[in-house]
Design a protein around this motif. Structure first.
Motif, PDB file in Angstrom:
ATOM      1  N   GLU A 116       0.831  -1.210   0.000  1.00  0.00           N
ATOM      2  CA  GLU A 116       0.000   0.000   0.000  1.00  0.00           C
ATOM      3  C   GLU A 116       0.864   1.258   0.000  1.00  0.00           C
ATOM      4  O   GLU A 116       0.456   2.297  -0.482  1.00  0.00           O
ATOM      5  N   SER A 117       2.064   1.139   0.549  1.00  0.00           N
ATOM      6  CA  SER A 117       2.979   2.281   0.634  1.00  0.00           C
ATOM      7  C   SER A 117       3.881   2.401  -0.587  1.00  0.00           C
ATOM      8  O   SER A 117       4.808   3.205  -0.592  1.00  0.00           O
ATOM      9  N   ASN A 118       3.628   1.580  -1.609  1.00  0.00           N
ATOM     10  CA  ASN A 118       4.343   1.636  -2.894  1.00  0.00           C
ATOM     11  C   ASN A 118       5.813   1.272  -2.794  1.00  0.00           C
ATOM     12  O   ASN A 118       6.608   1.618  -3.674  1.00  0.00           O
TER      13      ASN A 118
ATOM     14  N   HIS B  23       0.939 -11.369  -5.276  1.00  0.00           N
ATOM     15  CA  HIS B  23       0.681 -12.365  -6.314  1.00  0.00           C
ATOM     16  C   HIS B  23      -0.798 -12.454  -6.708  1.00  0.00           C
ATOM     17  O   HIS B  23      -1.106 -12.888  -7.817  1.00  0.00           O
ATOM     18  N   THR B  24      -1.709 -12.020  -5.839  1.00  0.00           N
ATOM     19  CA  THR B  24      -3.120 -11.961  -6.246  1.00  0.00           C
ATOM     20  C   THR B  24      -3.365 -10.721  -7.096  1.00  0.00           C
ATOM     21  O   THR B  24      -4.327 -10.663  -7.849  1.00  0.00           O
ATOM     22  N   GLY B  25      -2.494  -9.715  -6.950  1.00  0.00           N
ATOM     23  CA  GLY B  25      -2.603  -8.507  -7.764  1.00  0.00           C
ATOM     24  C   GLY B  25      -3.694  -7.547  -7.332  1.00  0.00           C
ATOM     25  O   GLY B  25      -4.022  -6.613  -8.052  1.00  0.00           O
ATOM     26  N   VAL B  26      -4.275  -7.751  -6.138  1.00  0.00           N
ATOM     27  CA  VAL B  26      -5.363  -6.895  -5.679  1.00  0.00           C
ATOM     28  C   VAL B  26      -4.872  -6.025  -4.522  1.00  0.00           C
ATOM     29  O   VAL B  26      -4.709  -6.506  -3.403  1.00  0.00           O
ATOM     30  N   ILE B  27      -4.617  -4.776  -4.820  1.00  0.00           N
ATOM     31  CA  ILE B  27      -4.227  -3.811  -3.796  1.00  0.00           C
ATOM     32  C   ILE B  27      -5.236  -2.673  -3.899  1.00  0.00           C
ATOM     33  O   ILE B  27      -5.212  -1.895  -4.848  1.00  0.00           O
ATOM     34  N   ARG B  28      -6.145  -2.628  -2.955  1.00  0.00           N
ATOM     35  CA  ARG B  28      -7.270  -1.681  -3.035  1.00  0.00           C
ATOM     36  C   ARG B  28      -6.909  -0.268  -2.610  1.00  0.00           C
ATOM     37  O   ARG B  28      -7.528   0.682  -3.043  1.00  0.00           O
ATOM     38  N   LYS B  29      -5.928  -0.159  -1.712  1.00  0.00           N
ATOM     39  CA  LYS B  29      -5.527   1.159  -1.218  1.00  0.00           C
ATOM     40  C   LYS B  29      -4.055   1.377  -1.541  1.00  0.00           C
ATOM     41  O   LYS B  29      -3.271   0.446  -1.561  1.00  0.00           O
TER      42      LYS B  29
END
Length: 136
Positions: free
Chosen positions: A24-26, A51-57
């Motif tokens: 989330e912090s890039n 690995h799921t590729g889902v970062i919502r924030k």
């Protein structure tokens, strides 16, 4: 140009211990996370999320518009949509620039921070040019 305007977090104010997650912090964009080396606290969650590729924030650079409160914006203050829906939290800032942890799909519309019962500071979030294009 400040690190805030570039979207680069620095130190414990921008990355509070026990709160800030590396993805989330890039930090992966800055080669701050290894997916091939060793063990570290939070490594399993970080690798699974990557690995799921889902970062919502994500931590986005923000520009504050309008008169700011005398002491600035308090870290942890909720960022809201025009209708008052919570979108994330202001993390840190200096003057009229800062960083906010925001839901990625909601950064396009008008955003604001409530400063008093009737006061608000508008803000705009941006996607830094240096981010990989797949995440923009």
């Amino acid at each position: 140009m400040t690190s805030f305007s570039m979207g680069v977090p620095e130190g414990v104010h921008d990355l509070p211990p026990g709160v800030a997650l590396p993805l989330e912090s890039n930090l992966v964009f800055m080669n701050g996370v290894s997916f091939t080396k060793g063990c570290y606290v939070g490594q399993e969650l970080t690798a699974r999320t990557h690995h799921t590729g889902v970062i919502r924030k994500r931590l986005f650079p923000v520009q504050l518009l309008g008169p700011l409160p005398e002491g600035g914006i308090t870290p942890g203050t909720t960022v809201l949509t025009e209708s008052g829906q919570a979108v994330g939290k202001f993390r840190a800032g200096q003057g009229d620039v800062g960083l906010a942890l925001l839901h990625s799909e909601k950064i396009k519309g008008p955003l604001h921070i409530r400063t008093t019962e009737s006061g608000r500071v508008a803000l705009t979030a941006s996607v830094p040019d240096w981010w990989p294009t797949a995440t923009k």
